[in-house]
Design a protein around this motif. Structure first.
Motif, PDB file in Angstrom:
ATOM      1  N   ALA A 148      60.564 -27.005  78.468  1.00 11.69           N
ATOM      2  CA  ALA A 148      61.903 -27.420  78.900  1.00 11.69           C
ATOM      3  C   ALA A 148      62.546 -26.426  79.851  1.00 11.69           C
ATOM      4  O   ALA A 148      63.511 -26.755  80.533  1.00 11.69           O
ATOM      5  CB  ALA A 148      62.799 -27.574  77.675  1.00 11.69           C
ATOM      6  N   ASP A 149      62.008 -25.197  79.923  1.00  9.73           N
ATOM      7  CA  ASP A 149      62.770 -24.126  80.566  1.00  9.73           C
ATOM      8  C   ASP A 149      62.094 -23.550  81.811  1.00  9.73           C
ATOM      9  O   ASP A 149      62.338 -22.411  82.182  1.00  9.73           O
ATOM     10  CB  ASP A 149      63.060 -23.016  79.554  1.00  9.73           C
ATOM     11  N   HIS A 150      61.242 -24.346  82.438  1.00 11.40           N
ATOM     12  CA  HIS A 150      60.640 -23.889  83.691  1.00 11.40           C
ATOM     13  C   HIS A 150      61.418 -24.438  84.878  1.00 11.40           C
ATOM     14  O   HIS A 150      62.142 -25.422  84.767  1.00 11.40           O
ATOM     15  CB  HIS A 150      59.182 -24.361  83.792  1.00 11.40           C
ATOM     16  N   LEU A 151      61.214 -23.755  86.004  1.00 10.61           N
ATOM     17  CA  LEU A 151      61.854 -24.193  87.246  1.00 10.61           C
ATOM     18  C   LEU A 151      60.785 -24.720  88.203  1.00 10.61           C
ATOM     19  O   LEU A 151      59.727 -24.092  88.357  1.00 10.61           O
ATOM     20  CB  LEU A 151      62.561 -22.997  87.887  1.00 10.61           C
ATOM     21  N   ILE A 152      61.049 -25.854  88.807  1.00 12.02           N
ATOM     22  CA  ILE A 152      60.155 -26.380  89.840  1.00 12.02           C
ATOM     23  C   ILE A 152      61.015 -26.788  91.026  1.00 12.02           C
ATOM     24  O   ILE A 152      61.890 -27.654  90.907  1.00 12.02           O
ATOM     25  CB  ILE A 152      59.326 -27.576  89.298  1.00 12.02           C
ATOM     26  N   LEU A 153      60.788 -26.144  92.154  1.00 11.30           N
ATOM     27  CA  LEU A 153      61.650 -26.404  93.316  1.00 11.30           C
ATOM     28  C   LEU A 153      61.195 -27.638  94.089  1.00 11.30           C
ATOM     29  O   LEU A 153      62.005 -28.389  94.596  1.00 11.30           O
ATOM     30  CB  LEU A 153      61.653 -25.186  94.246  1.00 11.30           C
ATOM     31  N   ASP A 154      59.874 -27.847  94.196  1.00 12.61           N
ATOM     32  CA  ASP A 154      59.334 -28.959  94.986  1.00 12.61           C
ATOM     33  C   ASP A 154      59.003 -30.112  94.050  1.00 12.61           C
ATOM     34  O   ASP A 154      57.877 -30.261  93.571  1.00 12.61           O
ATOM     35  CB  ASP A 154      58.091 -28.460  95.739  1.00 12.61           C
ATOM     36  N   GLU A 155      60.011 -30.921  93.791  1.00  6.88           N
ATOM     37  CA  GLU A 155      59.876 -31.997  92.816  1.00  6.88           C
ATOM     38  C   GLU A 155      58.865 -33.064  93.270  1.00  6.88           C
ATOM     39  O   GLU A 155      57.999 -33.468  92.485  1.00  6.88           O
ATOM     40  CB  GLU A 155      61.254 -32.613  92.580  1.00  6.88           C
ATOM     41  N   PRO A 156      58.939 -33.516  94.537  1.00  3.60           N
ATOM     42  CA  PRO A 156      57.938 -34.491  94.985  1.00  3.60           C
ATOM     43  C   PRO A 156      56.524 -33.929  94.871  1.00  3.60           C
ATOM     44  O   PRO A 156      55.597 -34.654  94.496  1.00  3.60           O
ATOM     45  CB  PRO A 156      58.321 -34.733  96.443  1.00  3.60           C
ATOM     46  N   GLY A 157      56.360 -32.655  95.157  1.00  2.00           N
ATOM     47  CA  GLY A 157      55.047 -32.024  95.007  1.00  2.00           C
ATOM     48  C   GLY A 157      54.570 -32.099  93.565  1.00  2.00           C
ATOM     49  O   GLY A 157      53.408 -32.390  93.285  1.00  2.00           O
ATOM     50  N   PHE A 158      55.512 -31.851  92.650  1.00  5.73           N
ATOM     51  CA  PHE A 158      55.184 -31.921  91.221  1.00  5.73           C
ATOM     52  C   PHE A 158      54.770 -33.340  90.827  1.00  5.73           C
ATOM     53  O   PHE A 158      53.790 -33.543  90.104  1.00  5.73           O
ATOM     54  CB  PHE A 158      56.387 -31.464  90.387  1.00  5.73           C
ATOM     55  N   ILE A 159      55.517 -34.327  91.304  1.00  8.20           N
ATOM     56  CA  ILE A 159      55.233 -35.735  90.973  1.00  8.20           C
ATOM     57  C   ILE A 159      53.833 -36.100  91.481  1.00  8.20           C
ATOM     58  O   ILE A 159      53.035 -36.726  90.770  1.00  8.20           O
ATOM     59  CB  ILE A 159      56.280 -36.664  91.644  1.00  8.20           C
ATOM     60  N   SER A 233      50.270 -22.885  84.024  1.00  8.42           N
ATOM     61  CA  SER A 233      51.701 -23.253  84.014  1.00  8.42           C
ATOM     62  C   SER A 233      52.185 -23.667  82.627  1.00  8.42           C
ATOM     63  O   SER A 233      53.389 -23.722  82.382  1.00  8.42           O
ATOM     64  CB  SER A 233      51.939 -24.426  84.965  1.00  8.42           C
ATOM     65  N   GLY A 234      51.258 -24.010  81.736  1.00  6.15           N
ATOM     66  CA  GLY A 234      51.688 -24.537  80.442  1.00  6.15           C
ATOM     67  C   GLY A 234      52.128 -25.989  80.516  1.00  6.15           C
ATOM     68  O   GLY A 234      52.734 -26.514  79.576  1.00  6.15           O
ATOM     69  N   TRP A 306      56.971 -23.183  91.484  1.00  5.33           N
ATOM     70  CA  TRP A 306      57.128 -23.083  90.036  1.00  5.33           C
ATOM     71  C   TRP A 306      57.523 -21.676  89.611  1.00  5.33           C
ATOM     72  O   TRP A 306      57.093 -20.687  90.198  1.00  5.33           O
ATOM     73  CB  TRP A 306      55.786 -23.452  89.398  1.00  5.33           C
ATOM     74  N   SER A 307      58.344 -21.596  88.604  1.00  9.72           N
ATOM     75  CA  SER A 307      58.567 -20.327  87.900  1.00  9.72           C
ATOM     76  C   SER A 307      58.830 -20.635  86.439  1.00  9.72           C
ATOM     77  O   SER A 307      59.518 -21.606  86.121  1.00  9.72           O
ATOM     78  CB  SER A 307      59.748 -19.557  88.484  1.00  9.72           C
ATOM     79  N   ASP A 308      58.272 -19.826  85.576  1.00  8.27           N
ATOM     80  CA  ASP A 308      58.603 -20.030  84.153  1.00  8.27           C
ATOM     81  C   ASP A 308      59.904 -19.321  83.808  1.00  8.27           C
ATOM     82  O   ASP A 308      60.346 -19.385  82.675  1.00  8.27           O
ATOM     83  CB  ASP A 308      57.463 -19.558  83.246  1.00  8.27           C
ATOM     84  N   LEU A 309      60.531 -18.690  84.799  1.00 10.89           N
ATOM     85  CA  LEU A 309      61.787 -17.971  84.559  1.00 10.89           C
ATOM     86  C   LEU A 309      61.669 -17.141  83.294  1.00 10.89           C
ATOM     87  O   LEU A 309      62.561 -17.144  82.455  1.00 10.89           O
ATOM     88  CB  LEU A 309      62.959 -18.946  84.455  1.00 10.89           C
ATOM     89  N   GLY A 310      60.553 -16.450  83.188  1.00  9.22           N
ATOM     90  CA  GLY A 310      60.284 -15.697  81.967  1.00  9.22           C
ATOM     91  C   GLY A 310      61.183 -14.481  81.831  1.00  9.22           C
ATOM     92  O   GLY A 310      61.426 -13.999  80.743  1.00  9.22           O
ATOM     93  N   THR A 311      61.663 -13.981  82.942  1.00 12.97           N
ATOM     94  CA  THR A 311      62.482 -12.770  82.931  1.00 12.97           C
ATOM     95  C   THR A 311      63.535 -12.906  84.036  1.00 12.97           C
ATOM     96  O   THR A 311      63.414 -13.739  84.928  1.00 12.97           O
ATOM     97  CB  THR A 311      61.626 -11.536  83.269  1.00 12.97           C
ATOM     98  N   TRP A 312      64.535 -12.056  83.983  1.00 16.35           N
ATOM     99  CA  TRP A 312      65.553 -12.052  85.028  1.00 16.35           C
ATOM    100  C   TRP A 312      64.930 -11.745  86.380  1.00 16.35           C
ATOM    101  O   TRP A 312      65.283 -12.327  87.390  1.00 16.35           O
ATOM    102  CB  TRP A 312      66.649 -11.033  84.709  1.00 16.35           C
ATOM    103  N   ALA A 313      63.958 -10.820  86.382  1.00 16.81           N
ATOM    104  CA  ALA A 313      63.332 -10.457  87.650  1.00 16.81           C
ATOM    105  C   ALA A 313      62.597 -11.658  88.253  1.00 16.81           C
ATOM    106  O   ALA A 313      62.596 -11.855  89.466  1.00 16.81           O
ATOM    107  CB  ALA A 313      62.370  -9.286  87.442  1.00 16.81           C
ATOM    108  N   SER A 314      61.988 -12.489  87.383  1.00 22.34           N
ATOM    109  CA  SER A 314      61.256 -13.646  87.911  1.00 22.34           C
ATOM    110  C   SER A 314      62.226 -14.661  88.513  1.00 22.34           C
ATOM    111  O   SER A 314      61.856 -15.466  89.362  1.00 22.34           O
ATOM    112  CB  SER A 314      60.406 -14.300  86.822  1.00 22.34           C
ATOM    113  N   LEU A 315      63.464 -14.614  88.055  1.00 17.40           N
ATOM    114  CA  LEU A 315      64.477 -15.492  88.649  1.00 17.40           C
ATOM    115  C   LEU A 315      64.811 -15.062  90.071  1.00 17.40           C
ATOM    116  O   LEU A 315      65.112 -15.885  90.937  1.00 17.40           O
ATOM    117  CB  LEU A 315      65.744 -15.451  87.780  1.00 17.40           C
TER     118      LEU A 315
END
Lengths: 398, 398
Positions: A148-159, A233-234, A306-315
């Motif tokens: 639930a807590d990952h970030l994906i910027l390119d949504e069409p790419g993900f689809i 990516s999980g 994609w980022s799992d936003l695992g840490t502040w630095a990854s953000l």
């Protein structure tokens, strides 16, 4: 609205020109027997002070876009999959939060684990719920599992990638995981080694050779240099048939526990059944329990921001940056002699941005919430977890 | 209450044992012809982000004690002087704020300057108001002039010194200023050189030899080493008779302007009169206009835990410190590898303390308010003034 303006840079990335030309098909029909499982049971304590036990990371609008991470995850999946086929596995204590954030999914689709277990029981629970829900269509059902807590910027790419993965698992006996093109030798991720040659119709679909969880830096550097490794990516895609066979082969005792109570899912007896099952269930991850053991695993090579936003630095790398490389969200930043900081605030209840003036700070994390403030060098970010533990101990003592 | 707990160290200082044994005399009778003038017209922009044009420094509870600086100033003076003899000189825009903070003083005692002037016109205004108010007792009236935004920890010490000063000005033709024993060669203060030998009954009362405003560091160090210099506190005590003579001698034009409208004070015509006077009035400080020129000035040597709280750094030494020398107010601090910081917050509207976790910061100022946050090295504190100017410009532009 103010927050959205702060993220102009990001929104421009997310709304790339190819997005305009992307025509949304009638996905509801095409994917009416596809299910999504949003895993939302964790706390994400490394995101303190924004994340709390009462408000875990997935419920936060970390980027200040007006949508929480779980909402963005739902939105992304909902582009393909009808809301009634989207389920969330979470803890009982977060049931109301889930419903609040995702009012469009039916209440019964919020699956509550009686206590926190690793991902294998969570996925087994979802599998059996889908089997009961899909009924006579269950043999053809397909499942997308996403944190639930990952970030994906390119949504069409993900689809696009997800559709490829669905087609692959439907036409083979394989389990599919999405691999992310690595941008740095990060030692916090799992790495997937894949075959050089594509055997599937789509060259991005590769057989998996090995999984390596959190390698040492030197090894991670070798992985990157070789070009044969992607991050894990999980996010998993499989037909119900394929994942069920995998549980039967690799976690037969767990599978047996669920099968014993198969008739209880989607009925009023579900809660009691799951309490009984979880009491006896092995606490093991899907990666360790199945993916690393199975020989029928494919990876789809992906690169969708994609980022799992695992840490502040990854953000940091996902935020819009000023000319000094300071990334902000929810903040009007005034900086002087300050480079490479992450400056984030969600303290303003009216949605306005906090004015933050910094001087003489390089590579710090600055996170401001209504009742707490963190200022810490990015390189010492692991301190945040200790801090949360100390705060809990202090609270108990008080 | 939470804030009060945070200030335990400070409160212990303020409630020193001698305070218990200090019996409050019937001051109201003794000082019924003594007036206090609280100067409260400034903004204190160096205290951004806590101070704002809409909420200047004197109206802030900077120490988190539950009382603003102007309230603490009033409380201190009110131990001697009846509320109806305490006046506040401020700007029209702060009239309501003053009444809100000091509900015990009569509305008519809030004197509003039509626009900001330096201290000489402000004091002349107060003198003429007192003359009108005191009526036939005016020839014996005495006035204590005090800035609204200073901190004094040893209140009985202040009262004692002030009584000495009142007695001195009443029995001589001298103007009295309170000198503060210097603790460091601060270049931001004015220095008063005094005579070695006491001619008055109280050895703490000395004739003033010279005033030196904001000396260079080397000179300030010499001043401290000599032992003949005290800081100028900006707190003045004089009989109405003595200060009136001083205006007549040193600022005769200003005095003349006020005398012309003498009948208007404490009447409905006051506002119009003061607008007319201020339009023609020289913009000059009492120090430059009178104190530095007059030969009849005495200083009372004082040491009552004074600070003008001119900067965040000057606040530091007045705050309770943890074992690493971090001073806090309104904050639950969790620190690691962080020394000598000032960490202050008033962002919590319910009066609770903000949890602030810092790591790897030495000698910084961290000030958190509801809508802004400042993080700046103490040594770069002058940046705050620039910052306020930039913010104003930005606001105008937006």
């Amino acid at each position: 609205m103010a927050s959205a303006i702060a993220l102009n840079g990001l929104l421009k990335t997310a709304r790339h020109p190819w997005m305009e030309s992307w025509n949304k098909p009638n996905l509801m029909t095409e994917f009416r027997n596809t299910y999504a499982v949003i895993m939302a049971g964790g706390i994400g304590s490394r995101f303190w002070p924004m994340s709390r036990e009462s408000q875990p990371k997935q419920f936060l609008d970390i980027l200040g876009t007006g949508r929480s991470l779980i909402q963005m995850t739902f939105d992304r999946l909902h582009r393909m999959i009808p809301a009634e086929n989207i389920l969330v596995v979470t803890q009982e204590r977060y049931r109301d939060l889930v419903s609040e954030h995702l009012p469009n999914i039916p209440l019964e689709n919020v699956l509550c684990e009686p206590f926190i277990r690793n991902t294998a029981p969570c996925i087994a629970y979802a599998n059996h719920w889908v089997r009961a829900k899909a009924g006579k269509l269950a043999h053809e059902a397909c499942i997308v599992v996403a944190p639930a807590d990952h970030l994906i910027l390119d949504e069409p790419g993900f689809i696009d990638i997800t559709k490829t993965a669905i087609e692959h698992t439907q036409s083979t006996n394989q389990l599919v995981t999405l691999g992310i093109k690595p941008s740095r030798p990060d030692t916090g991720y799992g790495y997937i080694q894949f075959e050089d040659i594509a055997n599937a119709a789509d060259h991005r679909v590769r057989a998996v050779k090995t999984f390596t969880e959190k390698p040492q830096l030197e090894l991670a550097e070798q992985f990157i240099a070789s070009g044969d490794f992607y991050w894990n990516s999980g996010i998993f895609i499989w037909s119900l048939k394929n994942i069920t066979e995998a549980f039967e082969n690799h976690l037969p005792e767990m599978q047996e526990l669920f099968v014993e109570h198969a008739n209880a899912f989607t009925t009023p007896g579900e809660k009691e059944a799951i309490a009984s099952i979880y009491g006896d269930c092995e606490n093991i991850s899907i990666d360790y329990g199945i993916m690393e053991k199975a020989s029928n695993v494919a990876v789809v090579l992906s690169d969708f921001g994609w980022s799992d936003l695992g840490t502040w630095a990854s953000l940091h790398e996902k935020l819009p940056l000023d000319e000094s490389g300071n990334g902000t969200a929810g903040v009007d930043l005034m900086s002087h002699e300050s480079i490479g900081n992450v400056v984030v605030s969600n303290s303003q209840s009216d949605g306005s941005r906090k004015t933050i003036a910094i001087r003489g700070l390089n590579n710090y994390i600055i996170v401001d919430t209504a009742d707490s403030l963190l200022i810490c060098p990015k390189s010492d970010e692991q301190w945040v977890k200790q801090l949360v533990t100390s705060l809990k101990a202090k609270k108990t003592k008080d």
